[in-house]
Design an enzyme around this catalytic site. Structure first.
Site, PDB file in Angstrom:
ATOM      1  N   TYR A   1      14.744 -65.838  10.655  1.00 30.57           N
ATOM      2  CA  TYR A   1      14.667 -65.272   9.314  1.00 30.57           C
ATOM      3  C   TYR A   1      15.760 -64.244   9.105  1.00 30.57           C
ATOM      4  O   TYR A   1      16.458 -63.839  10.049  1.00 30.57           O
ATOM      5  CB  TYR A   1      13.291 -64.653   9.062  1.00 30.57           C
ATOM      6  CG  TYR A   1      13.055 -63.312   9.748  1.00 30.57           C
ATOM      7  CD1 TYR A   1      12.863 -63.231  11.127  1.00 30.57           C
ATOM      8  CD2 TYR A   1      13.034 -62.122   9.017  1.00 30.57           C
ATOM      9  CE1 TYR A   1      12.648 -62.015  11.748  1.00 30.57           C
ATOM     10  CE2 TYR A   1      12.810 -60.895   9.633  1.00 30.57           C
ATOM     11  CZ  TYR A   1      12.622 -60.850  10.992  1.00 30.57           C
ATOM     12  OH  TYR A   1      12.415 -59.637  11.604  1.00 30.57           O
TER      13      TYR A   1
ATOM     14  N   LYS B   1      17.134 -63.374  15.758  1.00 25.91           N
ATOM     15  CA  LYS B   1      16.181 -62.900  14.740  1.00 25.91           C
ATOM     16  C   LYS B   1      15.136 -63.981  14.476  1.00 25.91           C
ATOM     17  O   LYS B   1      15.153 -64.668  13.452  1.00 25.91           O
ATOM     18  CB  LYS B   1      16.938 -62.508  13.457  1.00 25.91           C
ATOM     19  CG  LYS B   1      16.129 -61.580  12.575  1.00 25.91           C
ATOM     20  CD  LYS B   1      17.008 -60.903  11.551  1.00 25.91           C
ATOM     21  CE  LYS B   1      16.229 -60.138  10.516  1.00 25.91           C
ATOM     22  NZ  LYS B   1      15.350 -59.098  11.048  1.00 25.91           N
TER      23      LYS B   1
ATOM     24  N   GLU C   1      14.575 -50.181  20.414  1.00 22.39           N
ATOM     25  CA  GLU C   1      14.702 -50.171  18.954  1.00 22.39           C
ATOM     26  C   GLU C   1      13.320 -50.062  18.351  1.00 22.39           C
ATOM     27  O   GLU C   1      12.317 -50.046  19.066  1.00 22.39           O
ATOM     28  CB  GLU C   1      15.397 -51.446  18.465  1.00 22.39           C
ATOM     29  CG  GLU C   1      14.618 -52.709  18.775  1.00 22.39           C
ATOM     30  CD  GLU C   1      15.312 -53.991  18.326  1.00 22.39           C
ATOM     31  OE1 GLU C   1      16.126 -53.955  17.392  1.00 22.39           O
ATOM     32  OE2 GLU C   1      14.995 -55.042  18.927  1.00 22.39           O
TER      33      GLU C   1
HETATM   34  N1  PMP Z   1      15.504 -54.439  14.842  1.00 21.66           N
HETATM   35  C1  PMP Z   1      14.452 -55.206  14.479  1.00 21.66           C
HETATM   36  C2  PMP Z   1      13.460 -55.618  15.528  1.00 21.66           C
HETATM   37  C3  PMP Z   1      14.291 -55.596  13.131  1.00 21.66           C
HETATM   38  O1  PMP Z   1      13.248 -56.360  12.777  1.00 21.66           O
HETATM   39  C4  PMP Z   1      15.230 -55.140  12.166  1.00 21.66           C
HETATM   40  C5  PMP Z   1      15.047 -55.472  10.707  1.00 21.66           C
HETATM   41  N2  PMP Z   1      15.209 -56.815  10.429  1.00 21.66           N
HETATM   42  C6  PMP Z   1      16.310 -54.362  12.594  1.00 21.66           C
HETATM   43  C7  PMP Z   1      16.421 -54.031  13.942  1.00 21.66           C
HETATM   44  C8  PMP Z   1      17.358 -53.894  11.622  1.00 21.66           C
HETATM   45  O2  PMP Z   1      18.183 -54.962  11.217  1.00 21.66           O
HETATM   46  P1  PMP Z   1      18.902 -54.962   9.801  1.00 21.66           P
HETATM   47  O3  PMP Z   1      19.668 -53.688   9.685  1.00 21.66           O
HETATM   48  O4  PMP Z   1      19.783 -56.149   9.832  1.00 21.66           O
HETATM   49  O5  PMP Z   1      17.818 -55.068   8.767  1.00 21.66           O
END
Ligand code: PMP
Length: 285
Positions: free
Chosen positions: A33, A149, A182
């Protein structure tokens, strides 16, 4: 106004927007996604999101259902039909529909694609950023390829729920060495007492956030000092500032970690400035 979703070639009212019970996304979370911010009805960093999507698909050997250009048309049309001004567009691609069997279905099985879009509450988001948010920490119990992702988000769901139940906005995953990887849906950052911005290096252990990439550009442009390395929970709790980044939250100051205030317990100057200036460094199309 009823919301509209794009499902495998058709725009449908949400109540009619359904996928097959034998969709592999539903049965195996066998899909990927993206979430893209929408600002003034335009897509933020579409190119980078499209590139990351292509990488996730190729790592999992799922065929792309359409070209990036065609996908761009669908994303925009979904945003338009839902009259999104500020919000998000969500897209999910699964390996498609097949009789349930763990191994890949026959070559040529069409991947499924779904796109939804919705407005977010800008005033509420700004208030959250002005107040700052609390995070808790939880052990990182995810698989080793969270750089992909994928929609397999069960540990993230449980971590976020634990945060909610403790009155926090986000949960930070912590690896076996006590270092933050994270957030459950965001990247994690601190600013040390001597003013260095620190975020974990990208490898297979975190998602390479698009917001993270753009914030790195902002940091370089503003001449801030950066260290891409792991930091411990202790270091974060005694940092000057902390913040999280994601497409839907942009830059969000963190003011509490496991109940302990960060810095003076108020949003930090650097996080606040990065949030304010973020869209100068992002691509709007
Ligand atoms: N880490 C995880 C586990 C996430 O789900 C997201 C959000 N999608 C992010 C980091 C941040 O990614 P982005 O800046 O592309 O939204």
């Amino acid at each position: 106004m009823s919301r509209i979703a794009y499902v495998n070639g058709r725009y449908l009212p949400l109540r009619d927007a359904t996928v097959n019970v034998e969709d592999r996304g539903y049965q195996f979370s066998d899909g990927v996604y993206e979430v893209c911010e929408v600002k003034a009805g335009r897509l933020v960093d579409e190119r980078r999101h499209t590139e990351r999507l292509a990488r996730s698909l190729s790592e999992l050997r799922i065929a792309a259902p359409m070209s990036p250009a065609a996908l761009g048309v669908v994303l925009r049309e979904t945003v338009r039909r839902n009259r999104v001004r500020w919000g998000i567009v969500y897209l999910q691609i699964s390996r498609g529909v097949a009789r349930r069997d763990h191994a890949f279905p026959a070559a040529g099985t069409a991947p499924s694609i779904v796109v939804t879009a919705r407005n977010l509450n800008l005033d509420a988001a700004e208030k959250l950023a002005a107040d700052g948010v609390a995070v808790i920490t939880v052990p990182d119990n995810r698989w080793e390829r969270v750089d992909i992702k994928s929609v397999s988000l069960l540990p993230n769901v449980l971590a976020k729920q634990a945060a909610r139940e403790q009155g926090a906005r986000e949960a930070w995953f912590v690896d076996g060495q006590g270092r933050v990887t994270e957030g459950s849906s965001s990247n994690a950052w601190i600013v040390t007492r001597d003013g260095k911005v620190v975020t974990r290096q990208v490898d297979h252990g975190i998602l390479k956030g698009i917001t993270r990439t753009v914030v790195l550009d902002a940091i370089a442009a503003q001449g801030l000092e950066l260290e891409e390395r792991a930091f411990t929970v202790d270091e974060a709790q005694s940092a000057r500032e902390a913040f999280i980044t994601s497409a839907s939250q942009i830059v969000l100051p963190v003011v509490r970690i496991d109940g302990r205030p960060v810095g003076n317990g108020a949003p930090g100057l650097i996080a606040t400035a990065l949030r304010r200036d973020f869209h100068r460094y992002a691509e709007l199309t």
